[in-house]
Every structure is written in C-alpha cells, then in structure tokens.
Design a protein around this motif. Structure first.
Motif, PDB file in Angstrom:
ATOM      1  N   PHE A 110      24.642 -39.696  11.519  1.00  0.00           N
ATOM      2  CA  PHE A 110      23.656 -38.661  11.809  1.00  0.00           C
ATOM      3  C   PHE A 110      22.649 -38.524  10.669  1.00  0.00           C
ATOM      4  N   ILE A 111      21.479 -37.984  11.020  1.00  0.00           N
ATOM      5  CA  ILE A 111      20.453 -37.671  10.032  1.00  0.00           C
ATOM      6  C   ILE A 111      19.931 -36.267  10.310  1.00  0.00           C
ATOM      7  N   ASP A 112      19.477 -35.627   9.261  1.00  0.00           N
ATOM      8  CA  ASP A 112      18.914 -34.281   9.365  1.00  0.00           C
ATOM      9  C   ASP A 112      17.464 -34.403   9.827  1.00  0.00           C
ATOM     10  N   ILE A 113      17.157 -33.830  10.982  1.00  0.00           N
ATOM     11  CA  ILE A 113      15.792 -33.914  11.527  1.00  0.00           C
ATOM     12  C   ILE A 113      15.135 -32.529  11.567  1.00  0.00           C
ATOM     13  N   THR A 114      15.637 -31.609  10.741  1.00  0.00           N
ATOM     14  CA  THR A 114      15.108 -30.243  10.751  1.00  0.00           C
ATOM     15  C   THR A 114      13.618 -30.210  10.453  1.00  0.00           C
ATOM     16  N   GLU A 115      13.191 -30.946   9.428  1.00  0.00           N
ATOM     17  CA  GLU A 115      11.778 -30.949   9.062  1.00  0.00           C
ATOM     18  C   GLU A 115      10.924 -31.563  10.162  1.00  0.00           C
ATOM     19  N   ARG A 116      11.443 -32.599  10.798  1.00  0.00           N
ATOM     20  CA  ARG A 116      10.699 -33.222  11.894  1.00  0.00           C
ATOM     21  C   ARG A 116      10.502 -32.248  13.050  1.00  0.00           C
ATOM     22  N   ILE A 117      11.563 -31.499  13.370  1.00  0.00           N
ATOM     23  CA  ILE A 117      11.481 -30.523  14.455  1.00  0.00           C
ATOM     24  C   ILE A 117      10.454 -29.440  14.109  1.00  0.00           C
ATOM     25  N   LYS A 118      10.468 -29.000  12.853  1.00  0.00           N
ATOM     26  CA  LYS A 118       9.498 -27.987  12.429  1.00  0.00           C
ATOM     27  C   LYS A 118       8.074 -28.528  12.528  1.00  0.00           C
ATOM     28  N   ASN A 119       7.873 -29.762  12.086  1.00  0.00           N
ATOM     29  CA  ASN A 119       6.535 -30.363  12.143  1.00  0.00           C
ATOM     30  C   ASN A 119       6.066 -30.528  13.587  1.00  0.00           C
ATOM     31  N   GLU A 120       6.996 -30.937  14.458  1.00  0.00           N
ATOM     32  CA  GLU A 120       6.631 -31.083  15.866  1.00  0.00           C
ATOM     33  C   GLU A 120       6.236 -29.747  16.469  1.00  0.00           C
ATOM     34  N   ALA A 121       6.964 -28.689  16.088  1.00  0.00           N
ATOM     35  CA  ALA A 121       6.634 -27.358  16.593  1.00  0.00           C
ATOM     36  C   ALA A 121       5.260 -26.925  16.105  1.00  0.00           C
ATOM     37  N   ARG A 174      20.848 -26.269  10.982  1.00  0.00           N
ATOM     38  CA  ARG A 174      20.054 -27.486  10.815  1.00  0.00           C
ATOM     39  C   ARG A 174      20.020 -28.242  12.141  1.00  0.00           C
ATOM     40  N   HIS A 175      18.966 -29.048  12.321  1.00  0.00           N
ATOM     41  CA  HIS A 175      18.857 -29.935  13.475  1.00  0.00           C
ATOM     42  C   HIS A 175      19.329 -31.330  13.068  1.00  0.00           C
ATOM     43  N   PHE A 176      20.131 -31.972  13.946  1.00  0.00           N
ATOM     44  CA  PHE A 176      20.646 -33.303  13.640  1.00  0.00           C
ATOM     45  C   PHE A 176      20.413 -34.260  14.800  1.00  0.00           C
ATOM     46  N   ASP A 177      20.170 -35.521  14.456  1.00  0.00           N
ATOM     47  CA  ASP A 177      20.173 -36.633  15.405  1.00  0.00           C
ATOM     48  C   ASP A 177      21.515 -37.331  15.205  1.00  0.00           C
ATOM     49  N   ILE A 178      22.399 -37.298  16.232  1.00  0.00           N
ATOM     50  CA  ILE A 178      23.784 -37.737  16.082  1.00  0.00           C
ATOM     51  C   ILE A 178      24.093 -38.894  17.024  1.00  0.00           C
ATOM     52  N   THR A 179      24.727 -39.931  16.479  1.00  0.00           N
ATOM     53  CA  THR A 179      25.234 -41.045  17.288  1.00  0.00           C
ATOM     54  C   THR A 179      26.743 -41.107  17.115  1.00  0.00           C
ATOM     55  N   LYS A 229      31.154 -55.114  -0.359  1.00  0.00           N
ATOM     56  CA  LYS A 229      29.733 -55.149  -0.006  1.00  0.00           C
ATOM     57  C   LYS A 229      29.426 -54.144   1.092  1.00  0.00           C
ATOM     58  N   ASN A 230      30.305 -54.102   2.118  1.00  0.00           N
ATOM     59  CA  ASN A 230      30.101 -53.150   3.211  1.00  0.00           C
ATOM     60  C   ASN A 230      30.228 -51.718   2.732  1.00  0.00           C
ATOM     61  N   LYS A 231      31.189 -51.472   1.841  1.00  0.00           N
ATOM     62  CA  LYS A 231      31.366 -50.113   1.310  1.00  0.00           C
ATOM     63  C   LYS A 231      30.154 -49.688   0.503  1.00  0.00           C
ATOM     64  N   SER A 232      29.614 -50.619  -0.283  1.00  0.00           N
ATOM     65  CA  SER A 232      28.417 -50.310  -1.069  1.00  0.00           C
ATOM     66  C   SER A 232      27.245 -49.991  -0.154  1.00  0.00           C
ATOM     67  N   LEU A 233      27.133 -50.747   0.933  1.00  0.00           N
ATOM     68  CA  LEU A 233      26.053 -50.510   1.885  1.00  0.00           C
ATOM     69  C   LEU A 233      26.184 -49.132   2.524  1.00  0.00           C
ATOM     70  N   ILE A 234      27.409 -48.780   2.975  1.00  0.00           N
ATOM     71  CA  ILE A 234      27.643 -47.490   3.624  1.00  0.00           C
ATOM     72  C   ILE A 234      27.442 -46.340   2.646  1.00  0.00           C
ATOM     73  N   ASP A 235      27.878 -46.542   1.387  1.00  0.00           N
ATOM     74  CA  ASP A 235      27.755 -45.485   0.390  1.00  0.00           C
ATOM     75  C   ASP A 235      26.305 -45.205   0.019  1.00  0.00           C
ATOM     76  N   ASN A 236      25.443 -46.201   0.138  1.00  0.00           N
ATOM     77  CA  ASN A 236      24.053 -46.037  -0.298  1.00  0.00           C
ATOM     78  C   ASN A 236      23.067 -45.813   0.844  1.00  0.00           C
ATOM     79  N   ILE A 237      23.547 -45.908   2.067  1.00  0.00           N
ATOM     80  CA  ILE A 237      22.649 -45.702   3.197  1.00  0.00           C
ATOM     81  C   ILE A 237      22.338 -44.211   3.316  1.00  0.00           C
ATOM     82  N   PRO A 238      21.111 -43.832   3.641  1.00  0.00           N
ATOM     83  CA  PRO A 238      20.755 -42.406   3.718  1.00  0.00           C
ATOM     84  C   PRO A 238      21.245 -41.716   4.990  1.00  0.00           C
ATOM     85  N   ILE A 239      21.918 -42.444   5.856  1.00  0.00           N
ATOM     86  CA  ILE A 239      22.461 -41.868   7.085  1.00  0.00           C
ATOM     87  C   ILE A 239      23.881 -41.382   6.832  1.00  0.00           C
TER      88      ILE A 239
END
Length: 374
Positions: free
Chosen positions: A228-239, A210-215, A121-131
């Motif tokens: 991590f997630i790709d935040i490149t589009e967010r950074i562009k929109n903020e700019a 690319r810009h990333f938000d990393i934990t 169940k945990n593996k399925s969750l990790i495999d399908n999470i968009p992060i």
C-alpha cells in the motif's frame, strides 16, 4: 550410473541393469547389447551380479565380459580375465559415484550460497522500496470463519505510511493494534485468501485518518500480503482541482485554456455563451478562429513574446464571434507553469466590454447634448 559405466567407451562388457521392484519382480531398465540373448551370455564362464540400493529402490547390475575380451588374455583362465575386468569396472563405478557425490555436495553448497545472496538482495529491495509491504496470517474460529489477522512481517515503509513500528507490530492482531470493534478490511482480506485472487482498492482508513491505495494477494496457506501507499495528498489535490474546475466552469466570464502551442484544450460555459461556439467546435483549434483582422501581425508577435517569456499580458481587443459580429473584450492571458517552472499552458480570461462601451457612448452623447444646450 549408466552414463558413468559407458563413459570410457568400452564395448567389451555386456551390462544389464534391473529394477528389483516390489515382490522381487525384476524389470530390465538398460541393456548395453540388446541384440545378445541371455543364452549367448550363459555360454561365457565369467558372470557377475551386484545389488545396490539407490533412491529407495533395489537395483541389480549384471556384468558379462564378451568373447573378444576373454580371448585377449589367453594366458589366464577365462573366468579370471572376465572377473578382473569386472572388478576394474566396479572400482571405476564406485569412484565415479563418490566423485559425483562430492560434486553434488559442492553444487548444493553453491546453490545455498546463491539462494542466500538472492534472499538478501530481495530483502534489500523490499526494505528500501517506498511501498509499505506487510505479511499477515488469517485467523479463523472453530467454524472456519475469518475473525482476525496477525502481522507476521513488514518493511520500513509501513512505519513511514502508518506510524506502526516493526517491534510493536509483528506478532500482534489487527484488533489489538487498532482497538477497533470492526477489524480493518477483514472481509476484503479474507475474500482474497479464500479466492486466491489479488484485489486492489482505495480507502479512507479512519484509525489513521489517511487515504490508502491497497493491493492484497495470497502468500501461502492462510497467509496474505498487503502492499500500500499513502495517497492522502493526492486525494486532497484532486479535491482542490475539482473545486477549481467547478469554479472556472461556473465563472460568469469567458475562460479558455491552451497548450504551449496555442491549441485550445478547455473552454468554460461562459466562453460558449459569449462566442456562440460549442466546446466540440473549438477544442483542438487555435484561438485565431476569433481573429477580427483588426490587428497586425506585429501586434500578435508582441503578445506571444510576452506570454512565452512568462509574463501576464492584458489588452483591450476586438474579436469576431461565430455569427460574424465584432465584440469588444478585455483580454488577460497568463502562463501556467509546472513544478519545474516550465510553461506548459496558457489561460485566457475574456471580459465582455459591450455594456461598458454602450454606457460610455450614452454618456458621451449626453455630454454632447448638454454642451449644445438641448
């Protein structure tokens, strides 16, 4: 074992359990009849002891039938009566131990099945999470200094965000994957492994552009994980928004923005200069504070019906500014819509017509003078 021995509720046997301990020193752990002394038991002829090895220690069980038991079987020798009862108790204990062992095996198998189901169940969750989630091992030199890290596992989202496939990444060093003299984020990652404290940061990753938000957080001895997630589009929109905000604020003509209910949320510098109001005075207020009382309720109702329907409304108006003066304006109000095409705000552009009207009046005055021949 004690609970098993007493499960039947038989109080006619005296049971003591000793821990043999080290150097054969006996320690009394349990006594079913603590008020009876050893001397009283010694008067009884039936007496039985059994040594058992359990959990790496030697335990001695001592059984003594009480007088009430032996007196109930007068046709037998007291020793025989006591020994028969003790034998039955030993058989009962042995059976219960075997039965409990069988239950333990079943319980262990059920726990293993439950653990496997939980892992799946945990593996399925990790495999399908968009992060993107990756597990790493920190590599140290002979002096204990962190010099690199290895990829041990990753979920499919890592490939989505970075283009690094599982087959080409697992087992590889970061220095090999990115062919970079400076190992990516080695200092940040090693600090987390050392301190065992999670760390979150945003960064532009040059190798992937690319810009990333990393934990980052620890995952075991010399192990750490990154999410991590790709935040490149967010950074562009903020700019883009920052540029837009700067353009609106520095615009030469008055602009203000309201929410759907007409409450002012933003005014630019030109608005303050034109009306005499500071931003602190008007934020949260309704634009009716500029009402010159020149127009009827019907006029404002028609304006509201137009803009609330999604239309752009433009009209020449006269507003009253802070000092009480009346100001001619060309007013344009446009609705602002969200991604669902729902109106959330309105933006109002005010063009000062004072100079135009003054020039227009001078022109008409000039024409009038020419007509009179002067």
């Amino acid at each position: 074992l004690v609970k098993t021995a007493l499960a039947g509720g038989d109080t006619n046997l005296h049971l003591r359990i000793y821990d043999q301990g080290v150097n054969s020193e006996e320690t009394l752990l349990f006594d079913s009849h603590p008020k009876l002394s050893v001397n009283q038991d010694s008067k009884l002829q039936a007496h039985y002891t059994e040594n058992m090895t359990l959990a790496g220690r030697i335990w001695m069980l001592e059984f003594v039938p009480l007088a009430v038991m032996t007196s109930s079987i007068d046709d037998l020798y007291p020793e025989l009566g006591g020994l028969m009862m003790i034998a039955l108790l030993i058989i009962s204990l042995t059976w219960n131990l075997f039965n409990n062992q069988s239950k333990s095996i079943v319980l262990e198998e059920n726990l293993r099945k439950s653990l496997r189901a939980s892992e799946e169940k945990n593996k399925s969750l990790i495999d399908n999470i968009p992060i993107g989630i990756a597990l790493h091992e920190m590599i140290y030199d002979a002096k204990g200094k962190a010099v690199d890290y290895r990829y041990l596992d990753l979920n499919p989202a890592v490939e989505v965000h970075t283009g690094l496939s599982e087959s080409a990444t697992i087992g590889q060093l970061a220095s090999q994957l990115f062919d970079n003299k400076a190992i990516p984020y080695l200092e940040e990652f090693s600090d987390v492994v050392r301190s065992k404290k999670p760390y979150r940061f945003e960064s532009y990753f040059e190798p992937l552009q690319r810009h990333f938000d990393i934990t980052v957080f620890t995952a075991g001895q010399n192990l750490f994980a990154t999410a991590f997630i790709d935040i490149t589009e967010r950074i562009k929109n903020e700019a883009t928004l920052q540029k837009l905000a700067a353009g609106v604020n520095q615009a030469g003509e008055s602009i203000f923005i309201t929410d759907f209910d007409g409450n002012i949320e933003y005014v630019n510098a030109a608005f303050c200069e034109l009306t005499g109001y500071s931003s602190e005075e008007v934020i949260g207020q309704n634009p009716r504070l500029l009402n010159s009382e020149v127009y009827s309720t019907k006029f404002y109702k028609q304006m509201w019906n137009s803009i609330s329907s999604g239309n752009v409304w433009q009209h020449k108006m006269t507003d009253k500014i802070k000092n009480g003066s009346l100001l001619p304006l060309m007013v344009t109000i446009s609705p602002i819509k969200n991604a669902n095409h729902e109106i959330t705000h309105f933006i109002c552009h005010q063009q000062d017509l004072s100079e135009y009207e003054e020039l227009e009046n001078k022109f008409y005055q000039s024409q009038k003078m020419e007509a009179l021949g002067t």
